[in-house]
Design an enzyme around this catalytic site. Structure first.
Site, short mmCIF file in Angstrom:
data_model
loop_
_atom_site.label_atom_id
_atom_site.label_comp_id
_atom_site.label_asym_id
_atom_site.label_seq_id
_atom_site.Cartn_x
_atom_site.Cartn_y
_atom_site.Cartn_z
N ASP A 8 17.66 -47.59 -65.54
CA ASP A 8 18.31 -48.53 -64.61
C ASP A 8 19.78 -48.17 -64.40
O ASP A 8 20.40 -47.53 -65.25
CB ASP A 8 18.17 -49.95 -65.20
N GLY A 11 22.07 -47.14 -58.91
CA GLY A 11 22.74 -47.71 -57.73
C GLY A 11 24.15 -48.16 -58.09
O GLY A 11 25.12 -47.80 -57.41
N TRP A 13 25.97 -47.23 -60.61
CA TRP A 13 26.77 -46.06 -60.99
C TRP A 13 27.43 -45.45 -59.74
O TRP A 13 28.60 -45.11 -59.75
CB TRP A 13 25.86 -45.02 -61.67
N ARG A 21 24.08 -45.16 -52.80
CA ARG A 21 23.15 -45.39 -53.91
C ARG A 21 22.27 -44.16 -54.19
O ARG A 21 21.96 -43.86 -55.34
CB ARG A 21 22.26 -46.60 -53.60
N HIS A 25 20.81 -41.97 -57.56
CA HIS A 25 19.43 -41.58 -57.90
C HIS A 25 19.33 -40.06 -58.11
O HIS A 25 18.60 -39.59 -58.97
CB HIS A 25 18.46 -42.01 -56.80
N SER A 53 8.66 -48.73 -59.59
CA SER A 53 7.77 -49.84 -59.93
C SER A 53 7.00 -50.31 -58.70
O SER A 53 7.36 -49.98 -57.56
CB SER A 53 8.58 -51.01 -60.50
N GLU A 55 7.20 -53.02 -57.52
CA GLU A 55 8.12 -53.89 -56.77
C GLU A 55 9.16 -53.10 -55.98
O GLU A 55 9.81 -53.63 -55.08
CB GLU A 55 8.86 -54.85 -57.72
N LEU A 119 5.79 -31.70 -75.70
CA LEU A 119 6.11 -33.08 -75.30
C LEU A 119 5.06 -33.64 -74.33
O LEU A 119 4.65 -32.97 -73.38
CB LEU A 119 7.48 -33.09 -74.60
N ARG A 176 16.31 -49.59 -72.32
CA ARG A 176 16.68 -49.89 -70.94
C ARG A 176 18.18 -49.67 -70.81
O ARG A 176 18.96 -50.21 -71.61
CB ARG A 176 16.34 -51.34 -70.55
N GLU A 195 9.99 -51.76 -80.45
CA GLU A 195 11.38 -52.14 -80.67
C GLU A 195 12.10 -51.93 -79.34
O GLU A 195 11.67 -51.13 -78.51
CB GLU A 195 12.00 -51.23 -81.75
C1 FPP Z 1 16.92 -47.94 -61.20
O1 FPP Z 1 18.26 -47.94 -60.77
C2 FPP Z 1 16.32 -46.67 -60.89
C3 FPP Z 1 15.25 -46.47 -60.07
C4 FPP Z 1 14.53 -47.54 -59.35
C5 FPP Z 1 14.75 -45.12 -59.79
C6 FPP Z 1 14.62 -44.21 -60.96
C7 FPP Z 1 14.56 -42.86 -60.41
C8 FPP Z 1 15.23 -41.79 -60.87
C9 FPP Z 1 16.02 -41.78 -62.11
C10 FPP Z 1 15.22 -40.54 -60.10
C11 FPP Z 1 14.06 -39.67 -60.08
C12 FPP Z 1 13.08 -39.75 -61.20
C13 FPP Z 1 12.27 -38.73 -61.53
C14 FPP Z 1 11.23 -38.91 -62.56
C15 FPP Z 1 12.44 -37.42 -60.91
P1 FPP Z 1 18.70 -49.02 -59.69
O2 FPP Z 1 18.64 -48.40 -58.35
O3 FPP Z 1 17.88 -50.26 -59.85
O4 FPP Z 1 20.17 -49.28 -60.11
P2 FPP Z 1 20.99 -50.63 -59.84
O5 FPP Z 1 20.32 -51.70 -60.65
O6 FPP Z 1 22.34 -50.28 -60.34
O7 FPP Z 1 20.93 -50.88 -58.38
#
Ligand code: FPP
Length: 231
Positions: A8, A11, A13, A21, A25, A53, A55, A119, A176, A195
């Site tokens: 998480d 965005g 960051w 955003r 990613h 997800s 969602e 892995l 998380r 955990e």
């Molecule tokens: C949550 O951050 C992140 C995601 C919904 C996407 C996760 C995807 C990646 C890390 C990139 C690609 C993954 C792979 C496996 C190649 P957010 O957008 O919810 O952040 P925020 O809460 O700060 O908005």
């Protein structure tokens, strides 16, 4: 040891730095490479990453498209290296709404790496813990209907075996990033005795050093699985 990670904060960051955003990613996808490499020396034999997800489709169309583009890039650019590193890649979630070319890339990667013994990397795409339980229930119900199993014989193991994680062990630790303290539909069944580590760092700042600290903290805990261990 099995670690699940809810990646998480990409965005936020980016937004904090005045960037789009999707740049967050993109950095997040680079971090996936770094963290996957760090698993074997840290003693992690199974890593489950929550990439998208059930969602997440509700996000703006250009963000969803940008994430799909990142998955395409990751799946095609890392195929050779993941295989060379002996990583066995599996996908969790309902693949049916994903684009056909993404499905092909997923199939290529999982079939190429299926006999690898290093892995175990699970990538959860269009994954929801409740959706997974619904799909498992449907498949068990179909087997009952066909007379392959008796309803009275269904056990916890039957349910585990019908989830996307199948015979894999449950996650020992779920991490998380980015400060939120919730599971957001991640490994609903499998997390019963996990955990948890809720970290302040955003996913793009989650380095192997931060990972190692979280693992040290986990190893210092005593897990009792509901029992009382004599001291
Ligand atoms: C949550 O951050 C992140 C995601 C919904 C996407 C996760 C995807 C990646 C890390 C990139 C690609 C993954 C792979 C496996 C190649 P957010 O957008 O919810 O952040 P925020 O809460 O700060 O908005």
């Amino acid at each position: 040891m099995h670690v699940g990670i809810i990646m998480d904060g990409n965005g936020r960051w980016a937004t904090r730095r005045g960037l789009a955003r999707l740049i967050g990613h993109k950095r997040g996808a680079q971090q996936v490479k770094t963290i996957v490499k760090s698993c074997p020396p840290l003693g992690v034999d199974t890593l489950t990453l929550y990439a998208f997800s059930t969602e997440n489709w509700k996000r703006a169309a250009h963000e969803v498209e940008g994430l799909m583009k990142l998955f395409r890039g990751y799946l095609s650019n890392n195929l050779v290296e993941l295989h060379e590193k002996n990583v066995c890649v599996r996908f969790l979630g309902d693949p049916s709404p994903l684009a056909p070319d993404i499905l092909d890339l997923m199939e290529n990667l999982s079939s190429l790496t299926k006999n690898n013994t290093g892995l175990n990397l699970n990538v959860a795409i269009n994954y929801g813990g409740r959706d997974e339980l619904v799909r498992a229930t449907k498949s068990i119900a179909a087997k009952v209907k066909r007379g392959e199993i008796e309803a009275a014989e269904i056990t916890e193991q039957t349910i585990s075996d019908h989830l996307d994680t199948k015979t894999q062990d449950d996650p020992d630790l779920i991490i998380r990033t980015a400060g939120e303290m919730r599971l957001s539909n991640f490994m609903t069944w499998q997390s019963a005795y996990s955990e948890f580590a809720f970290l302040e760092q955003s996913w793009p700042d989650f380095s192997p050093e931060v990972f190692e600290k979280a693992l040290q903290n986990y190893h210092a805990r005593t897990r009792q699985f509901g029992a009382v261990i004599a001291k």
